[in-house]
Design a protein around this motif. Structure first.
Motif, PDB file in Angstrom:
ATOM      1  N   UNK A 258      49.991  75.937  61.731  1.00  0.00           N
ATOM      2  CA  UNK A 258      49.884  76.639  60.358  1.00  0.00           C
ATOM      3  C   UNK A 258      51.074  77.680  60.606  1.00  0.00           C
ATOM      4  N   UNK A 259      51.894  77.472  61.555  1.00  0.00           N
ATOM      5  CA  UNK A 259      52.846  78.625  61.403  1.00  0.00           C
ATOM      6  C   UNK A 259      53.755  78.950  60.275  1.00  0.00           C
ATOM      7  N   UNK A 260      53.830  77.828  59.557  1.00  0.00           N
ATOM      8  CA  UNK A 260      54.982  77.836  58.214  1.00  0.00           C
ATOM      9  C   UNK A 260      54.118  78.292  57.145  1.00  0.00           C
ATOM     10  N   UNK A 261      52.754  78.203  57.324  1.00  0.00           N
ATOM     11  CA  UNK A 261      52.038  78.291  56.155  1.00  0.00           C
ATOM     12  C   UNK A 261      51.742  79.906  55.772  1.00  0.00           C
ATOM     13  N   UNK A 262      51.850  80.308  54.576  1.00  0.00           N
ATOM     14  CA  UNK A 262      51.535  81.825  54.448  1.00  0.00           C
ATOM     15  C   UNK A 262      51.007  81.887  52.779  1.00  0.00           C
ATOM     16  N   UNK A 263      50.662  82.930  52.524  1.00  0.00           N
ATOM     17  CA  UNK A 263      50.074  83.374  51.438  1.00  0.00           C
ATOM     18  C   UNK A 263      48.830  82.692  51.080  1.00  0.00           C
ATOM     19  N   UNK A 264      48.755  82.018  49.910  1.00  0.00           N
ATOM     20  CA  UNK A 264      47.299  81.293  49.339  1.00  0.00           C
ATOM     21  C   UNK A 264      47.176  80.181  50.030  1.00  0.00           C
ATOM     22  N   UNK A 265      48.049  79.558  50.570  1.00  0.00           N
ATOM     23  CA  UNK A 265      48.033  78.034  51.382  1.00  0.00           C
ATOM     24  C   UNK A 265      47.354  78.466  52.743  1.00  0.00           C
ATOM     25  N   UNK A 266      47.827  79.591  53.356  1.00  0.00           N
ATOM     26  CA  UNK A 266      47.118  80.179  54.481  1.00  0.00           C
ATOM     27  C   UNK A 266      45.664  80.507  54.355  1.00  0.00           C
ATOM     28  N   UNK A 267      45.458  81.077  53.310  1.00  0.00           N
ATOM     29  CA  UNK A 267      44.317  81.400  52.756  1.00  0.00           C
ATOM     30  C   UNK A 267      43.274  80.261  52.653  1.00  0.00           C
ATOM     31  N   UNK A 268      43.560  79.392  51.821  1.00  0.00           N
ATOM     32  CA  UNK A 268      42.820  77.964  51.632  1.00  0.00           C
ATOM     33  C   UNK A 268      42.554  77.247  52.782  1.00  0.00           C
ATOM     34  N   UNK A 269      43.639  77.368  54.050  1.00  0.00           N
ATOM     35  CA  UNK A 269      43.331  76.710  55.195  1.00  0.00           C
ATOM     36  C   UNK A 269      42.370  77.399  56.090  1.00  0.00           C
ATOM     37  N   UNK A 270      42.280  78.765  55.813  1.00  0.00           N
ATOM     38  CA  UNK A 270      41.337  79.613  56.448  1.00  0.00           C
ATOM     39  C   UNK A 270      40.041  79.233  56.160  1.00  0.00           C
ATOM     40  N   UNK A 271      40.084  79.182  54.754  1.00  0.00           N
ATOM     41  CA  UNK A 271      38.737  78.945  54.039  1.00  0.00           C
ATOM     42  C   UNK A 271      38.207  77.582  54.330  1.00  0.00           C
ATOM     43  N   UNK A 272      38.952  76.564  54.524  1.00  0.00           N
ATOM     44  CA  UNK A 272      38.712  75.417  54.689  1.00  0.00           C
ATOM     45  C   UNK A 272      38.136  75.338  56.177  1.00  0.00           C
ATOM     46  N   UNK A 273      38.302  76.080  57.190  1.00  0.00           N
ATOM     47  CA  UNK A 273      37.993  76.075  58.617  1.00  0.00           C
ATOM     48  C   UNK A 273      36.398  76.432  58.550  1.00  0.00           C
ATOM     49  N   UNK A 274      36.322  77.459  57.579  1.00  0.00           N
ATOM     50  CA  UNK A 274      34.800  78.013  57.394  1.00  0.00           C
ATOM     51  C   UNK A 274      34.024  76.779  56.852  1.00  0.00           C
ATOM     52  N   UNK A 275      34.748  76.351  55.856  1.00  0.00           N
ATOM     53  CA  UNK A 275      33.724  75.060  55.205  1.00  0.00           C
ATOM     54  C   UNK A 275      33.433  74.073  56.056  1.00  0.00           C
ATOM     55  N   UNK A 276      34.285  73.913  57.139  1.00  0.00           N
ATOM     56  CA  UNK A 276      34.081  72.786  58.109  1.00  0.00           C
ATOM     57  C   UNK A 276      33.108  73.088  59.184  1.00  0.00           C
ATOM     58  N   UNK A 277      33.161  74.537  59.452  1.00  0.00           N
ATOM     59  CA  UNK A 277      32.025  75.376  60.172  1.00  0.00           C
ATOM     60  C   UNK A 277      30.870  74.935  59.609  1.00  0.00           C
ATOM     61  N   UNK A 278      30.669  75.500  58.346  1.00  0.00           N
ATOM     62  CA  UNK A 278      29.447  75.290  57.610  1.00  0.00           C
ATOM     63  C   UNK A 278      28.749  73.812  57.780  1.00  0.00           C
TER      64      UNK A 278
END
Length: 357
Positions: A258-278
């Motif tokens: 994730x190092x080079x991902x910032x802004x909303x891309x980082x936010x979406x990746x973080x959201x996807x992690x919780x989608x997958x957790x669910x």
């Protein structure tokens, strides 16, 4: 009624009202086009996608809030508490902050791979949510081979992670991506083996049939306890949570791939992690904990209660354990969990052949 049928009914009703006024204004051809089946189908698909995203988003922000409050208590502090009741809206405030951040793409990055990686991950995560039935009356698709299809969607992520790590043109991202892909592939084998016992006992790959089989006998967590423990361990590794989050470790690999991902891309990746957790917690509930079965309360409420309890276990593990080294991660997956999974399958075969279930 399934989600698609319910959405189609609502769309048909709204289109009828709107086209009536358009026809009354004199635009007869436009009103006829609006009422055509192709337009209604298109609007229904958009509506279903919107419903899935809203449901997934609400579940995700609730999970983030649950994690913040629980981790806070485990660390003897109060967690999020400023924005909204008990800090519930803090996640939305953080999301807005992330949305307003500048989007920076590394100059020498492979733009296509860099941009498509988060899109594939968030898209497959939303699809996972769509494939999981919440009850017998709240589902998008009731597929005969739903379990296989669901895990096929799960397996798309390592591919997208490897692309994202390589396309970022950063050594930390590349190492993190390779570690992450190695970890996910290592744990997908015992993960799939852990659910074979459930399939043998239920005699079906349909998620609804598996829940009905538990309703008619007992929750499969009892005869398949080894499989349940293996499933919990492997699903934690699959969603890259502590103690298996070394590929993203902020101290060792500065957030890994994730190092080079910032802004909303980082936010979406973080959201996807919780989608997958669910999705991981929900599949565990469907396969081992009786799905939506429970007394008095509506089945949808029972399902969500069980999902949040399983996710609490994920949080508890995160707050209690330290990271595992990458060689230890791979050894646990290949040398410990796969043999145990085979023993679990043997137990399921014995139970089925002896007619105990």
């Amino acid at each position: 009624m399934d989600i698609y049928g319910f959405t189609e009914m609502i769309v048909d009703w709204l289109v009828g009202i709107i086209s009536y006024f358009i026809d009354w204004l004199g635009f007869h051809r436009f009103a006829s086009w609006l009422e055509s089946q192709s337009v209604i189908d298109f609007l229904t698909i958009l509506g279903v996608a919107l419903i899935l995203f809203i449901v997934g988003f609400l579940i995700a922000i609730t999970m983030i809030w649950q994690e913040r409050k629980t981790l806070g208590r485990l660390m003897d502090r109060r967690g999020a508490m400023v924005v909204g009741p008990a800090g519930y809206f803090q996640n939305i405030a953080d999301g807005l902050k992330t949305f307003l951040k500048e989007i920076i793409i590394p100059e020498k990055a492979d733009k296509k791979g860099y941009n498509w990686s988060p899109i594939i991950i968030i898209g497959s995560s939303i699809l996972l949510i769509g494939l999981i039935p919440i009850s017998e009356r709240f589902y998008l698709a009731d597929l005969d081979g739903g379990l296989i299809f669901l895990f096929a969607i799960f397996s798309i992520t390592p591919f997208a992670i490897l692309i994202g790590g390589w396309a970022s043109n950063n050594k930390y991202s590349l190492i993190g991506g390779m570690r992450s892909a190695a970890q996910l592939i290592s744990y997908e084998v015992p993960l799939l083996l852990s659910i074979v016992g459930v399939v043998i006992l239920a005699g079906s790959l349909n998620l609804s049939d598996i829940v009905r089989a538990q309703q008619e006998s007992i929750w499969f967590v009892i005869p398949q306890f080894i499989g349940f423990v293996i499933f919990l361990i492997t699903i934690v590794a699959e969603v890259e949570r502590i103690p298996f989050d070394l590929p993203e470790a902020e101290a060792e690999l500065v957030e890994g791939w994730w190092t080079e991902y910032g802004g909303m891309r980082f936010g979406l990746l973080m959201l996807a992690e919780y989608f997958r957790g669910y999705a991981g917690a929900a599949v565990g509930v469907l396969l081992f904990l009786g799905g939506w079965n429970g007394p008095i309360l509506p089945p949808e409420i029972w399902f969500l209660i069980k999902v949040f309890i399983v996710f609490f276990v994920f949080i508890w593990i995160r707050g209690s354990l330290t990271r595992v080294r990458i060689d230890q991660i791979l050894n646990i997956g290949w040398k410990r969990l796969i043999p145990l999974s085979l023993i679990n399958i043997l137990i399921a075969v014995l139970i089925k052949s002896m007619g105990w279930l």
